[in-house]
Design a protein around this motif. Sequence first.
Motif, PDB file in Angstrom:
ATOM      1  N   ALA A   1       8.747 -10.292  -7.465  1.00 29.70           N
ATOM      2  CA  ALA A   1       8.338 -11.245  -6.840  1.00 29.70           C
ATOM      3  C   ALA A   1       7.189 -10.855  -5.555  1.00 29.70           C
ATOM      4  CB  ALA A   1       9.420 -12.001  -6.193  1.00 29.70           C
ATOM      5  N   ILE A   2       6.170 -11.662  -5.187  1.00 29.24           N
ATOM      6  CA  ILE A   2       5.182 -11.628  -4.253  1.00 29.24           C
ATOM      7  C   ILE A   2       5.952 -11.913  -3.112  1.00 29.24           C
ATOM      8  CG2 ILE A   2       2.895 -11.898  -3.554  1.00 29.24           C
ATOM      9  CD1 ILE A   2       2.975 -10.468  -6.554  1.00 29.24           C
ATOM     10  N   SER A   3       5.732 -11.163  -2.018  1.00 30.24           N
ATOM     11  CA  SER A   3       6.092 -11.323  -0.649  1.00 30.24           C
ATOM     12  C   SER A   3       5.238 -11.957   0.346  1.00 30.24           C
ATOM     13  CB  SER A   3       7.008 -10.333  -0.224  1.00 30.24           C
ATOM     14  OG  SER A   3       6.285  -8.993   0.010  1.00 30.24           O
ATOM     15  N   ALA A   4       4.070 -11.498   0.037  1.00 28.12           N
ATOM     16  CA  ALA A   4       2.873 -11.568   1.144  1.00 28.12           C
ATOM     17  C   ALA A   4       1.520 -11.483   0.453  1.00 28.12           C
ATOM     18  CB  ALA A   4       3.055 -10.876   2.379  1.00 28.12           C
TER      19      ALA A   4
ATOM     20  N   LEU B   1      -8.674  -9.466  -1.837  1.00 27.62           N
ATOM     21  CA  LEU B   1      -7.614 -10.225  -1.837  1.00 27.62           C
ATOM     22  C   LEU B   1      -6.269  -9.056  -1.958  1.00 27.62           C
ATOM     23  CD1 LEU B   1      -5.701 -12.645  -1.414  1.00 27.62           C
ATOM     24  CD2 LEU B   1      -5.874 -12.940  -3.920  1.00 27.62           C
ATOM     25  N   PHE B   2      -5.505  -8.975  -0.983  1.00 21.01           N
ATOM     26  CA  PHE B   2      -4.280  -8.197  -0.810  1.00 21.01           C
ATOM     27  C   PHE B   2      -3.104  -8.781  -1.112  1.00 21.01           C
ATOM     28  CE2 PHE B   2      -7.766  -6.257   1.872  1.00 21.01           C
ATOM     29  CZ  PHE B   2      -7.799  -4.996   1.373  1.00 21.01           C
TER      30      PHE B   2
ATOM     31  N   PHE C   1       8.284  -3.902  -0.322  1.00 20.79           N
ATOM     32  CA  PHE C   1       7.560  -4.290   0.550  1.00 20.79           C
ATOM     33  C   PHE C   1       7.581  -6.100   0.920  1.00 20.79           C
ATOM     34  CE2 PHE C   1       4.799  -0.806  -1.022  1.00 20.79           C
ATOM     35  CZ  PHE C   1       5.003  -0.211   0.093  1.00 20.79           C
ATOM     36  N   SER C   2       7.917  -6.233   2.229  1.00 21.35           N
ATOM     37  CA  SER C   2       8.345  -7.598   2.446  1.00 21.35           C
ATOM     38  C   SER C   2       7.247  -8.513   3.427  1.00 21.35           C
ATOM     39  CB  SER C   2       9.460  -7.617   3.451  1.00 21.35           C
ATOM     40  OG  SER C   2       9.503  -6.792   4.776  1.00 21.35           O
ATOM     41  N   CYS C   3       6.375  -7.687   4.079  1.00 18.39           N
ATOM     42  CA  CYS C   3       5.170  -8.426   4.486  1.00 18.39           C
ATOM     43  C   CYS C   3       3.956  -7.470   4.575  1.00 18.39           C
ATOM     44  CB  CYS C   3       5.601  -8.532   6.104  1.00 18.39           C
ATOM     45  SG  CYS C   3       6.319  -7.002   6.968  1.00 18.39           S
ATOM     46  N   LEU C   4       2.854  -8.082   5.048  1.00 16.04           N
ATOM     47  CA  LEU C   4       1.511  -7.477   4.862  1.00 16.04           C
ATOM     48  C   LEU C   4       0.571  -7.997   5.886  1.00 16.04           C
ATOM     49  CD1 LEU C   4      -0.583  -5.938   2.438  1.00 16.04           C
ATOM     50  CD2 LEU C   4      -0.914  -8.255   1.924  1.00 16.04           C
ATOM     51  N   ALA C   5      -0.358  -7.156   6.371  1.00 14.56           N
ATOM     52  CA  ALA C   5      -1.548  -7.274   7.457  1.00 14.56           C
ATOM     53  C   ALA C   5      -2.720  -6.469   7.105  1.00 14.56           C
ATOM     54  CB  ALA C   5      -0.973  -6.853   8.787  1.00 14.56           C
ATOM     55  N   VAL C   6      -3.751  -7.169   7.083  1.00 11.43           N
ATOM     56  CA  VAL C   6      -5.140  -6.621   6.956  1.00 11.43           C
ATOM     57  C   VAL C   6      -5.998  -6.425   8.194  1.00 11.43           C
ATOM     58  CG1 VAL C   6      -7.284  -6.744   5.769  1.00 11.43           C
ATOM     59  CG2 VAL C   6      -5.024  -7.600   4.693  1.00 11.43           C
ATOM     60  N   ASP C   7      -6.357  -5.260   8.700  1.00 14.35           N
ATOM     61  CA  ASP C   7      -7.247  -4.929   9.635  1.00 14.35           C
ATOM     62  C   ASP C   7      -8.333  -5.914   9.624  1.00 14.35           C
ATOM     63  OD1 ASP C   7      -8.271  -3.103  11.955  1.00 14.35           O
ATOM     64  OD2 ASP C   7      -9.657  -2.526  10.421  1.00 14.35           O
ATOM     65  N   PRO C   8      -8.677  -6.296  10.867  1.00 14.89           N
ATOM     66  CA  PRO C   8     -10.117  -7.318  10.912  1.00 14.89           C
ATOM     67  C   PRO C   8     -11.160  -6.457  10.318  1.00 14.89           C
ATOM     68  CG  PRO C   8      -8.949  -7.122  12.971  1.00 14.89           C
ATOM     69  CD  PRO C   8      -8.038  -6.071  12.215  1.00 14.89           C
ATOM     70  N   SER C   9     -11.368  -5.336  10.325  1.00 16.94           N
ATOM     71  CA  SER C   9     -12.481  -4.634   9.825  1.00 16.94           C
ATOM     72  C   SER C   9     -12.370  -4.412   8.051  1.00 16.94           C
ATOM     73  CB  SER C   9     -12.801  -3.300  10.162  1.00 16.94           C
ATOM     74  OG  SER C   9     -11.739  -2.441   9.729  1.00 16.94           O
ATOM     75  N   GLY C  10     -11.146  -4.847   7.492  1.00 14.82           N
ATOM     76  CA  GLY C  10     -10.925  -4.553   6.124  1.00 14.82           C
ATOM     77  C   GLY C  10     -10.688  -3.229   5.740  1.00 14.82           C
ATOM     78  N   GLU C  11     -10.611  -2.219   6.551  1.00 14.48           N
ATOM     79  CA  GLU C  11     -10.621  -0.931   6.275  1.00 14.48           C
ATOM     80  C   GLU C  11      -9.281  -0.352   6.258  1.00 14.48           C
ATOM     81  OE1 GLU C  11     -13.327   0.818   5.542  1.00 14.48           O
ATOM     82  OE2 GLU C  11     -14.705  -0.708   5.706  1.00 14.48           O
TER      83      GLU C  11
ATOM     84  N   VAL D   1      -4.877  -1.321   5.354  1.00 13.07           N
ATOM     85  CA  VAL D   1      -3.984  -2.419   5.234  1.00 13.07           C
ATOM     86  C   VAL D   1      -2.513  -1.939   5.356  1.00 13.07           C
ATOM     87  CG1 VAL D   1      -3.881  -1.623   2.618  1.00 13.07           C
ATOM     88  CG2 VAL D   1      -3.324  -3.863   3.286  1.00 13.07           C
ATOM     89  N   ALA D   2      -1.693  -2.792   5.822  1.00 18.15           N
ATOM     90  CA  ALA D   2      -0.533  -2.213   6.375  1.00 18.15           C
ATOM     91  C   ALA D   2       0.674  -3.064   5.755  1.00 18.15           C
ATOM     92  CB  ALA D   2      -0.193  -2.574   7.984  1.00 18.15           C
ATOM     93  N   ALA D   3       1.790  -2.660   5.403  1.00 20.39           N
ATOM     94  CA  ALA D   3       2.849  -3.316   4.853  1.00 20.39           C
ATOM     95  C   ALA D   3       4.219  -2.831   5.493  1.00 20.39           C
ATOM     96  CB  ALA D   3       2.949  -2.840   3.124  1.00 20.39           C
ATOM     97  N   GLY D   4       5.087  -3.665   5.536  1.00 24.91           N
ATOM     98  CA  GLY D   4       6.486  -3.423   5.978  1.00 24.91           C
ATOM     99  C   GLY D   4       7.361  -3.385   5.041  1.00 24.91           C
ATOM    100  N   SER D   5       8.241  -2.590   4.958  1.00 23.87           N
ATOM    101  CA  SER D   5       9.440  -2.266   4.038  1.00 23.87           C
ATOM    102  C   SER D   5      10.903  -2.846   4.619  1.00 23.87           C
ATOM    103  CB  SER D   5       9.651  -0.819   3.489  1.00 23.87           C
ATOM    104  OG  SER D   5      10.454  -0.366   4.455  1.00 23.87           O
ATOM    105  N   SER D   6      11.595  -3.357   3.424  1.00 27.19           N
ATOM    106  CA  SER D   6      12.907  -3.843   3.769  1.00 27.19           C
ATOM    107  C   SER D   6      14.044  -2.808   3.438  1.00 27.19           C
ATOM    108  CB  SER D   6      13.111  -5.208   3.003  1.00 27.19           C
ATOM    109  OG  SER D   6      12.878  -4.900   1.658  1.00 27.19           O
ATOM    110  N   ASP D   7      13.364  -1.835   3.002  1.00 26.17           N
ATOM    111  CA  ASP D   7      14.647  -0.720   2.514  1.00 26.17           C
ATOM    112  C   ASP D   7      14.549   0.286   3.656  1.00 26.17           C
ATOM    113  OD1 ASP D   7      14.787  -2.156   0.219  1.00 26.17           O
ATOM    114  OD2 ASP D   7      13.441  -0.979  -0.660  1.00 26.17           O
ATOM    115  N   SER D   8      13.353   1.044   3.948  1.00 27.53           N
ATOM    116  CA  SER D   8      13.367   2.106   4.970  1.00 27.53           C
ATOM    117  C   SER D   8      13.096   1.898   6.246  1.00 27.53           C
ATOM    118  CB  SER D   8      12.424   3.135   4.312  1.00 27.53           C
ATOM    119  OG  SER D   8      10.940   2.635   4.311  1.00 27.53           O
ATOM    120  N   PHE D   9      12.752   0.501   6.473  1.00 30.12           N
ATOM    121  CA  PHE D   9      12.558  -0.082   7.768  1.00 30.12           C
ATOM    122  C   PHE D   9      11.394   0.672   8.504  1.00 30.12           C
ATOM    123  CE2 PHE D   9      17.328   0.202   8.028  1.00 30.12           C
ATOM    124  CZ  PHE D   9      17.500  -0.758   7.216  1.00 30.12           C
ATOM    125  N   GLU D  10      10.413   0.905   7.489  1.00 33.15           N
ATOM    126  CA  GLU D  10       9.023   1.611   7.964  1.00 33.15           C
ATOM    127  C   GLU D  10       7.871   0.829   7.605  1.00 33.15           C
ATOM    128  OE1 GLU D  10      10.371   6.299   7.149  1.00 33.15           O
ATOM    129  OE2 GLU D  10       9.630   4.942   5.563  1.00 33.15           O
TER     130      GLU D  10
END
Length: 872
Positions: A395-398, A408-409, A439-449, A451-460
């Motif tokens: 399943a896609i989460s974000a 597109l990420f 991975f439960s969430c996603l965010a992309v830096d304004p410059s597009g350089e 990409v960050a993702a948050g995990s639901s297992d390791s809490f990192e």
Amino acid sequence: MKANYKFSNLCGTVYRQGNVVFSGDGNTVFSPVGNRVSAFDLVNNKSYTFPFENRKNIASIALSPDSNVLVSVDEDGRALLVNVRRGVVLHHHNFKKPVKAIKFSPDGKYIAVSHDSHVQVWRTPNHLIREFAPFNLHRTYTGHHDEVISLEWSPDSKCFLSTSRDMTARLFTLDPIEGFRPKTFSGHRDAVIDAYFSSDCKTIYTVSRDGAVFTWKAKVEDSDSDSEMDDKQPVASTSSTAGSLGDTIARTRWGVHKRNYLRQANTRVVCSAFHRPSNLLIIGFSTGVFGLWEMPAFSNIHTLSISQEKISSVAINPSGEWLAFGARKLGQLLVWEWQSESYVLKQQGHYFDMNALAYAPDGQNVATGGDDGKVKVWNTISGFCFVTFSEHSAAISAVDFAKQGQVLFSASLDGTVRAFDLIRYRNFRTFTSPTPVQFSCLAVDPSGEVVAAGSSDSFEVFLWSVQTGKLLDVLAGHEAPVSSLAFSPTGNLLASGSWDKTVRIWNVFARSHAVEPYQLSADVLALAFRPDGKEIAVSSLDGQVMFFDVAEGKQTNVIEGRRDISGGRKADDRMAASNNASGKSFNSLTYSADGQCLLAGGNSKYVVIYDTRDGVMVKKFQISQNLSLDGTEEFLDSRKVTEAGNVDLIDDREDSDLEDRIHDTLPGVARGDMSKRRYRQEARTKCVRFAPTGRAWAAASTEGLLIYSIDDSMAFDPFDLDIDLTPQSLLQVLSGREYLKALVMAFRLNEKPLIHKVYESVPRDDIRLMARQLPIVYLAQMLRFVGEHLERSPHLEFDLLWVNALLHAHGRHLRDRSGEYASVFRTLQKGLMDTEQSVSRLCEENSSTLSYLIDQSRVAQEDGDVAMGEMA
């Protein structure tokens, strides 16, 4: 701040159940999508969804022969009569029984409706007159011993055929004929799903579920030959009048002329259609295969597999060229041109729930991710999906776009974050963590350089470089699953929210990652940065929306949203909706482009817009009125509550198809579970997003991708009109060469022919001056008119001069208000692109022609030289 958003379109769902129908001209397909109806314009490549809603999911639809009136009937037999051109509901009617088939007569005067084992014929209401009791029952026809499945009218509207589960078909006449008794066509060994008249009405075809196709003709007692049959039996002839044709059909003694069988192993016939002028029979099977047979010879033209699941509905357009198929289980809608063997339309929604959505920076495309592991990109103008990425295995989460909009990420529960190139349509980067996580969430830096993702297992929180694909950093500190991430639009800050009741603001490019978390009273579900990056909004599990000042790190405001989002009682709830505390929270937040509004949605039928300055609710939208979904009713019907529980949750289906009962969705299941449970989907919103232009917002809901927009298509603006402003006075002003005044008068009258006349009367040398003096009020109208004129007019240079002058004169104003003029820019761009393509095509053709002529003249010259040499 505007809040007058109205339902605009439904993407992401193209077919749910019921029958699909073609319009009278054959260019549009009408398809039921839940409790709404969508129209797919196959010529102009556009789709739109009617704003009306039935009470429950639509079971059957019918379109009048002139395509002016549509009848949609839901699962309970409640019908809406709709004006197709206006999209307005004219009348409501309750047939009081589930309707399997409904059909207009070819003359449009009557509507035949299946009513359990009976057939009712109603007079068609007049769609031009408002009537108190518009539905008039003509007659009720009885005789079948089980549920009626289908209906078919004769070409003259005097007779009709009905088929039933009792393995028979019956022939009825519209009005009583002396000495006539309804004819029964028996002999099939399974339910008869369809029956058809041939074009001359001398033959009737019946199709049963087990694959038997019977041909019925007039009985002849002395001989069985076709020639004697035609001589001795007074069957309908082509010279018959409409009245005598019905009498002839009724008085014919019908008998089986031929039995044909479809040799398809381990499959059943699910649906069929017949094209009378070409004698073409189309049959859809439960394996996703369909076939075309030419009648009465029963010669197979071709057989093709177009789906992995059974074909639920099939329709053929009046010209017989296009076939429309609906597959219920996959939510597919296909239009196939059988002669060229090519797809005219191939669309499919998400197989399971739609979880995430993101707008492209230009607002023209929307990306969605679902539980089926697919990422789809939809065009908001046409409503069609133009690319599907299926690389994820869970399943896609974000999903999120890069700032430039060409990348597109997507983050998924399969432990990967993927980057897709929207120019070449390929997955060019795959980001993974050192140890497998979800991975439960996603965010992309304004410059597009980055990409960050948050995990639901390791809490990192993991950060990667988009250029190299390498892992840059791992941010640790949360003590529960990370639920939401967002980069600041202006700086290097990354905000993360978690179920540990904290929000952390990380300076991702600083040496130290020591942060002081914001402590909340409940689990964090969603967060969003204001477009200026100075404020952050956070929603928590207790229904609150809190606002924090990023620079000072303190709370500035709070909204108690629990009561705003509450509503909707599920069928198995033990308490009323007003007292139920479960699920009353927002799981998605988004700011408008100007930062004045906050849009919030959650596990509810409501989506709410708040004013961020005052913290008050501006408007509440109900995403669905569909009673087939759980949680759309405020109060449950006490008559449905029994000792065994709610009647709606008791499975009373009588599916005779074995494949419908077998439940084999679990991995490793070979035989399947024969006791498949029935469940109801819940009305909820998984994700909400504002369009970059601010003119629309979208919600990923149980129904699909709902788009709400501000309707700015004003047809007539009565302001600035006075008694002296008439077409005659405008023409007088134009004859006096006061071009600017005449143009303003034409815009005030809003008459296209007058605007066109004034526009083409303007001298070429006055264009720049007029563009500079044109009032700002009429700038959008002027640009839109020039864009439309570009597509139709041969005066290319004249139009280009106008575009150049208007953009030079008002460029700064247009740049500052680009959101307001987005639709105008699109019209202008389309006109310019079409012109560029036609000019380049013409140049290529001319170049080819000139090359050919030069070559021919060279060849002729060489031939002439050779001839001269020979003579010499």
